[in-house]
Design a protein around this motif. Sequence first.
Motif, PDB file in Angstrom:
ATOM      1  N   GLY A  90       0.798  -1.224   0.000  1.00 33.44           N
ATOM      2  CA  GLY A  90       0.000   0.000   0.000  1.00 33.44           C
ATOM      3  C   GLY A  90       0.828   1.270   0.000  1.00 33.44           C
ATOM      4  O   GLY A  90       1.745   1.439   0.811  1.00 33.44           O
ATOM      5  N   PRO A 113      -0.345   7.229   2.948  1.00 31.00           N
ATOM      6  CA  PRO A 113       0.604   7.907   3.829  1.00 31.00           C
ATOM      7  C   PRO A 113       1.411   6.929   4.687  1.00 31.00           C
ATOM      8  O   PRO A 113       2.618   7.126   4.878  1.00 31.00           O
ATOM      9  CB  PRO A 113      -0.288   8.784   4.724  1.00 31.00           C
ATOM     10  N   ALA A 114       0.782   5.847   5.176  1.00 26.12           N
ATOM     11  CA  ALA A 114       1.500   4.902   6.049  1.00 26.12           C
ATOM     12  C   ALA A 114       2.619   4.200   5.278  1.00 26.12           C
ATOM     13  O   ALA A 114       3.787   4.223   5.693  1.00 26.12           O
ATOM     14  CB  ALA A 114       0.529   3.874   6.643  1.00 26.12           C
ATOM     15  N   GLU A 153       1.569  -1.279  -4.745  1.00 27.80           N
ATOM     16  CA  GLU A 153       0.335  -0.486  -4.712  1.00 27.80           C
ATOM     17  C   GLU A 153      -0.572  -0.886  -5.872  1.00 27.80           C
ATOM     18  O   GLU A 153      -0.149  -0.856  -7.028  1.00 27.80           O
ATOM     19  CB  GLU A 153       0.680   1.018  -4.777  1.00 27.80           C
ATOM     20  N   THR A 154      -1.805  -1.206  -5.530  1.00 34.82           N
ATOM     21  CA  THR A 154      -2.711  -1.706  -6.570  1.00 34.82           C
ATOM     22  C   THR A 154      -3.131  -0.625  -7.579  1.00 34.82           C
ATOM     23  O   THR A 154      -3.355  -0.900  -8.754  1.00 34.82           O
ATOM     24  CB  THR A 154      -3.953  -2.370  -5.916  1.00 34.82           C
ATOM     25  N   ARG A 197      -6.262  11.189  -5.020  1.00 34.44           N
ATOM     26  CA  ARG A 197      -7.307  10.718  -4.098  1.00 34.44           C
ATOM     27  C   ARG A 197      -7.468  11.716  -2.946  1.00 34.44           C
ATOM     28  O   ARG A 197      -6.563  11.896  -2.126  1.00 34.44           O
ATOM     29  CB  ARG A 197      -6.889   9.334  -3.591  1.00 34.44           C
ATOM     30  N   ARG A 216      -8.659  13.042   0.455  1.00 27.35           N
ATOM     31  CA  ARG A 216      -9.089  12.507   1.751  1.00 27.35           C
ATOM     32  C   ARG A 216      -8.829  13.538   2.841  1.00 27.35           C
ATOM     33  O   ARG A 216      -9.285  14.668   2.735  1.00 27.35           O
ATOM     34  CB  ARG A 216      -8.396  11.190   2.035  1.00 27.35           C
ATOM     35  N   GLN A 227      -4.025  15.426   2.365  1.00 22.14           N
ATOM     36  CA  GLN A 227      -3.358  14.118   2.381  1.00 22.14           C
ATOM     37  C   GLN A 227      -2.712  13.811   1.028  1.00 22.14           C
ATOM     38  O   GLN A 227      -1.626  13.237   0.972  1.00 22.14           O
ATOM     39  CB  GLN A 227      -4.396  13.038   2.730  1.00 22.14           C
ATOM     40  N   VAL A 271      -1.660  -6.918  -4.563  1.00 16.84           N
ATOM     41  CA  VAL A 271      -1.234  -8.001  -3.664  1.00 16.84           C
ATOM     42  C   VAL A 271      -2.430  -8.905  -3.390  1.00 16.84           C
ATOM     43  O   VAL A 271      -3.516  -8.427  -3.056  1.00 16.84           O
ATOM     44  CB  VAL A 271      -0.676  -7.412  -2.342  1.00 16.84           C
ATOM     45  N   ASP A 289      -2.238  -1.387   3.827  1.00 19.35           N
ATOM     46  CA  ASP A 289      -3.141  -1.432   2.674  1.00 19.35           C
ATOM     47  C   ASP A 289      -4.544  -0.946   2.993  1.00 19.35           C
ATOM     48  O   ASP A 289      -5.505  -1.288   2.299  1.00 19.35           O
ATOM     49  CB  ASP A 289      -3.155  -2.839   2.056  1.00 19.35           C
ATOM     50  N   SER A 338      -8.247   0.419   4.785  1.00 24.73           N
ATOM     51  CA  SER A 338      -9.390  -0.182   5.474  1.00 24.73           C
ATOM     52  C   SER A 338      -9.953  -1.407   4.768  1.00 24.73           C
ATOM     53  O   SER A 338     -10.623  -2.225   5.387  1.00 24.73           O
ATOM     54  CB  SER A 338     -10.489   0.865   5.622  1.00 24.73           C
ATOM     55  N   ARG A 376     -12.800  22.604   1.350  1.00 21.74           N
ATOM     56  CA  ARG A 376     -13.158  21.192   1.531  1.00 21.74           C
ATOM     57  C   ARG A 376     -14.347  21.193   2.488  1.00 21.74           C
ATOM     58  O   ARG A 376     -14.231  21.689   3.631  1.00 21.74           O
ATOM     59  CB  ARG A 376     -11.970  20.425   2.127  1.00 21.74           C
ATOM     60  N   TYR A 404     -18.031  19.246   4.097  1.00 26.49           N
ATOM     61  CA  TYR A 404     -18.656  17.961   4.386  1.00 26.49           C
ATOM     62  C   TYR A 404     -20.067  18.159   4.936  1.00 26.49           C
ATOM     63  O   TYR A 404     -20.333  19.134   5.664  1.00 26.49           O
ATOM     64  CB  TYR A 404     -17.871  17.197   5.454  1.00 26.49           C
ATOM     65  N   ASP A 444      -4.783   2.688   8.447  1.00 28.74           N
ATOM     66  CA  ASP A 444      -6.165   2.211   8.333  1.00 28.74           C
ATOM     67  C   ASP A 444      -6.269   0.687   8.247  1.00 28.74           C
ATOM     68  O   ASP A 444      -7.333   0.134   8.502  1.00 28.74           O
ATOM     69  CB  ASP A 444      -6.830   2.817   7.086  1.00 28.74           C
ATOM     70  N   GLY A 482      -7.260  10.150  11.242  1.00 25.06           N
ATOM     71  CA  GLY A 482      -6.851   9.004  10.416  1.00 25.06           C
ATOM     72  C   GLY A 482      -5.422   9.077   9.906  1.00 25.06           C
ATOM     73  O   GLY A 482      -4.613   8.180  10.145  1.00 25.06           O
TER      74      GLY A 482
HETATM   75  P1  RFL Z   1      -4.720   4.445   2.665  1.00 20.38           P
HETATM   76  O1  RFL Z   1      -4.472   5.869   2.391  1.00 20.38           O
HETATM   77  O2  RFL Z   1      -6.093   3.925   2.441  1.00 20.38           O
HETATM   78  O3  RFL Z   1      -3.676   3.628   1.760  1.00 20.38           O
HETATM   79  C1  RFL Z   1      -3.788   2.244   1.578  1.00 20.38           C
HETATM   80  C2  RFL Z   1      -3.231   1.917   0.203  1.00 20.38           C
HETATM   81  O4  RFL Z   1      -3.222   0.507   0.004  1.00 20.38           O
HETATM   82  C3  RFL Z   1      -3.635   0.247  -1.310  1.00 20.38           C
HETATM   83  N1  RFL Z   1      -4.109  -1.163  -1.351  1.00 20.38           N
HETATM   84  C4  RFL Z   1      -3.427  -2.165  -1.954  1.00 20.38           C
HETATM   85  N2  RFL Z   1      -2.282  -2.185  -2.632  1.00 20.38           N
HETATM   86  C5  RFL Z   1      -1.857  -3.383  -3.150  1.00 20.38           C
HETATM   87  N3  RFL Z   1      -2.567  -4.532  -3.014  1.00 20.38           N
HETATM   88  C6  RFL Z   1      -3.740  -4.558  -2.333  1.00 20.38           C
HETATM   89  N4  RFL Z   1      -4.420  -5.706  -2.177  1.00 20.38           N
HETATM   90  C7  RFL Z   1      -4.207  -3.322  -1.763  1.00 20.38           C
HETATM   91  N5  RFL Z   1      -5.325  -2.988  -1.046  1.00 20.38           N
HETATM   92  C8  RFL Z   1      -5.229  -1.673  -0.805  1.00 20.38           C
HETATM   93  C9  RFL Z   1      -4.708   1.267  -1.568  1.00 20.38           C
HETATM   94  O5  RFL Z   1      -4.956   1.479  -2.972  1.00 20.38           O
HETATM   95  C10 RFL Z   1      -4.104   2.490  -0.913  1.00 20.38           C
HETATM   96  O6  RFL Z   1      -3.325   3.256  -1.800  1.00 20.38           O
HETATM   97  O7  RFL Z   1      -4.280   4.038   4.146  1.00 20.38           O
HETATM   98  P2  RFL Z   1      -3.196   4.668   5.161  1.00 20.38           P
HETATM   99  O8  RFL Z   1      -1.879   4.848   4.470  1.00 20.38           O
HETATM  100  O9  RFL Z   1      -3.278   3.853   6.378  1.00 20.38           O
HETATM  101  O10 RFL Z   1      -3.730   6.157   5.448  1.00 20.38           O
HETATM  102  C11 RFL Z   1      -4.895   6.374   6.206  1.00 20.38           C
HETATM  103  C12 RFL Z   1      -5.714   7.527   5.631  1.00 20.38           C
HETATM  104  O11 RFL Z   1      -5.847   7.428   4.226  1.00 20.38           O
HETATM  105  C13 RFL Z   1      -7.107   7.584   6.263  1.00 20.38           C
HETATM  106  O12 RFL Z   1      -7.040   7.428   7.656  1.00 20.38           O
HETATM  107  C14 RFL Z   1      -7.904   8.910   6.076  1.00 20.38           C
HETATM  108  O13 RFL Z   1      -7.686   9.571   4.948  1.00 20.38           O
HETATM  109  C15 RFL Z   1      -9.419   8.644   6.328  1.00 20.38           C
HETATM  110  N6  RFL Z   1     -10.333   9.294   5.354  1.00 20.38           N
HETATM  111  C16 RFL Z   1     -10.671  10.606   5.479  1.00 20.38           C
HETATM  112  N7  RFL Z   1     -10.236  11.307   6.524  1.00 20.38           N
HETATM  113  C17 RFL Z   1     -10.605  12.574   6.644  1.00 20.38           C
HETATM  114  O14 RFL Z   1     -10.211  13.217   7.631  1.00 20.38           O
HETATM  115  N8  RFL Z   1     -11.376  13.219   5.703  1.00 20.38           N
HETATM  116  C18 RFL Z   1     -11.826  12.547   4.618  1.00 20.38           C
HETATM  117  O15 RFL Z   1     -12.550  13.111   3.774  1.00 20.38           O
HETATM  118  C19 RFL Z   1     -11.484  11.220   4.494  1.00 20.38           C
HETATM  119  N9  RFL Z   1     -11.955  10.572   3.445  1.00 20.38           N
HETATM  120  C20 RFL Z   1     -10.930   8.585   4.322  1.00 20.38           C
HETATM  121  C21 RFL Z   1     -11.725   9.261   3.363  1.00 20.38           C
HETATM  122  C22 RFL Z   1     -10.811   7.210   4.213  1.00 20.38           C
HETATM  123  C23 RFL Z   1     -11.467   6.517   3.208  1.00 20.38           C
HETATM  124  N10 RFL Z   1     -11.377   5.134   3.242  1.00 20.38           N
HETATM  125  C24 RFL Z   1     -11.162   4.278   2.162  1.00 20.38           C
HETATM  126  C25 RFL Z   1     -11.448   4.505   4.528  1.00 20.38           C
HETATM  127  C26 RFL Z   1     -12.346   8.586   2.325  1.00 20.38           C
HETATM  128  C27 RFL Z   1     -12.241   7.219   2.246  1.00 20.38           C
HETATM  129  C28 RFL Z   1     -12.980   6.542   1.130  1.00 20.38           C
END
Ligand code: RFL
Length: 402
Positions: A13, A16-17, A36-37, A46, A48, A105, A129, A162, A164, A220, A222, A283, A295
């Motif tokens: 993934g 950010p993490a 990364e998929t 994307r 967020r 982000q 993956v 990867d 949520s 931004r 909501y 996540d 997050g």
């Molecule tokens: P990320 O940013 O989701 O990154 C995970 C990455 O893993 C990839 N992935 C894979 N890659 C290879 N093989 C696989 N099988 C894979 N499955 C997944 C994904 O494509 C992705 O690139 O997780 P990370 O790094 O832990 O970061 C966390 C933050 O992104 C998250 O906490 C926040 O952004 C939460 N969040 C939001 N927070 C806000 O404050 N405001 C928002 O508007 C907001 N929108 C969101 C969000 C989280 C979302 N999801 C999916 C839970 C909107 C969504 C849809």
Amino acid sequence: MPGPDETQVGIVGAGPAGLMLSHLLHRQGIESVVLETRSRDYVERRVRAGVLEQGSTDLLTSSGVGERMAREGLSHDGINIRFAGEQHRIDFRRLTGRGITVYGQQEVVKDLIMQRLADGGEIWFETEVSAVEAIDSDHPRITYRRDGEDAGLTCEFVAGCDGSHGIARAGLEAKSYERNYPFSWLGILAKTPPASDELIYAAHERGFALHSMRSPEISRLYLQVEADETLAAWPEDRIWDELRLRLAEPSLQPGEIMEAGITPMRSLVIEPMQRGHLFLAGDAAHIVPATGAKGMNLALADVKVLAEALAAWYRSKSHDLLDHYSEACLRRVWRAEHFSAWMTALLHRDPAGDPFEHKLQLSYLRYITTSDAAATTLAENYVGFQFPSPARGGGRGGGVGE
Ligand code: RFL
Ligand code: PHB
């Protein structure tokens, strides 16, 4: 040197993490591959989260990827809370001595990708993956599909970053704690100047609304919507009317909507966040409802701890920090889980409409906005606590605020 089918740390993934972990490991001389998929273009666009705690900005700066954030990020010293026709400001700086930085982000992601590629880092985009195997052995293996071919990557450690919906957590057989909320957020990114210098959190009888921003030209925004809401039910006029009404902000001008999406509100913690040679971060291990803006901060906090633990192992083959990774992270995680659930309950309209709950909510909002003690509780959680220090026992001895 490991060849193309092996690496020291395999990272699933490029959010950010995963990207920050790869960057921090590189700075310690540890090799990694990020799988990364999605495409690079997709992850960079994307939209967020947008709020960085001081600890996160410090991490970006101290690790050499904070230059653009320092230039373009917006420093805020507080937030506004609106309810029942009243407007209040929570002054973070006065109450805690700290503030926050508003920086998207996807900008953090862009900065990290640029740095990793400049440093010769391996990020394999459009690589899905399918499994992480043999996690209890010294050589866990990532199986993936790239360019239509199935292949494997043998690692010494695997980081499941990867997100949520990721697959890495499947191998953990851990306990999960979960809560779903009876509403979602409709979020838009719009070409319109922010109507306020600082964020506005509005608890309105028609539902919660939040006014945030990305730059002096981009807002931004909501809205709380039904849990199973679809974008089709929200034509642009309806979005703007509802935002102006709930935010009580007549100066908010409609602008081109560059992005719109609906995000369910959910809480989840996987415990423990590790097993054998597999470690979850961000996540993939925990989800918070976005009301507390935690997050991305939690994702960065996890990988700081994990990078230090891996560095200690590669330096001296010491297992101690790795063994206590999950424990060191979970104190911060549960604090953020509680704060996010609490902020969510404080500000959202309960669809069940219990009048007693509504009165309690109003009373608590008045308390938060009139008592320094109550406001400080909100403020110190919002600006964030210091990162846990595994070197000093992290989650074992000290408090989250050490
Ligand atoms: P990320 O940013 O989701 O990154 C995970 C990455 O893993 C990839 N992935 C894979 N890659 C290879 N093989 C696989 N099988 C894979 N499955 C997944 C994904 O494509 C992705 O690139 O997780 P990370 O790094 O832990 O970061 C966390 C933050 O992104 C998250 O906490 C926040 O952004 C939460 N969040 C939001 N927070 C806000 O404050 N405001 C928002 O508007 C907001 N929108 C969101 C969000 C989280 C979302 N999801 C999916 C839970 C909107 C969504 C849809
Ligand atoms: C954002 O700017 O996207 C944002 C700000 C505060 C939140 C959630 C999201 O609580």
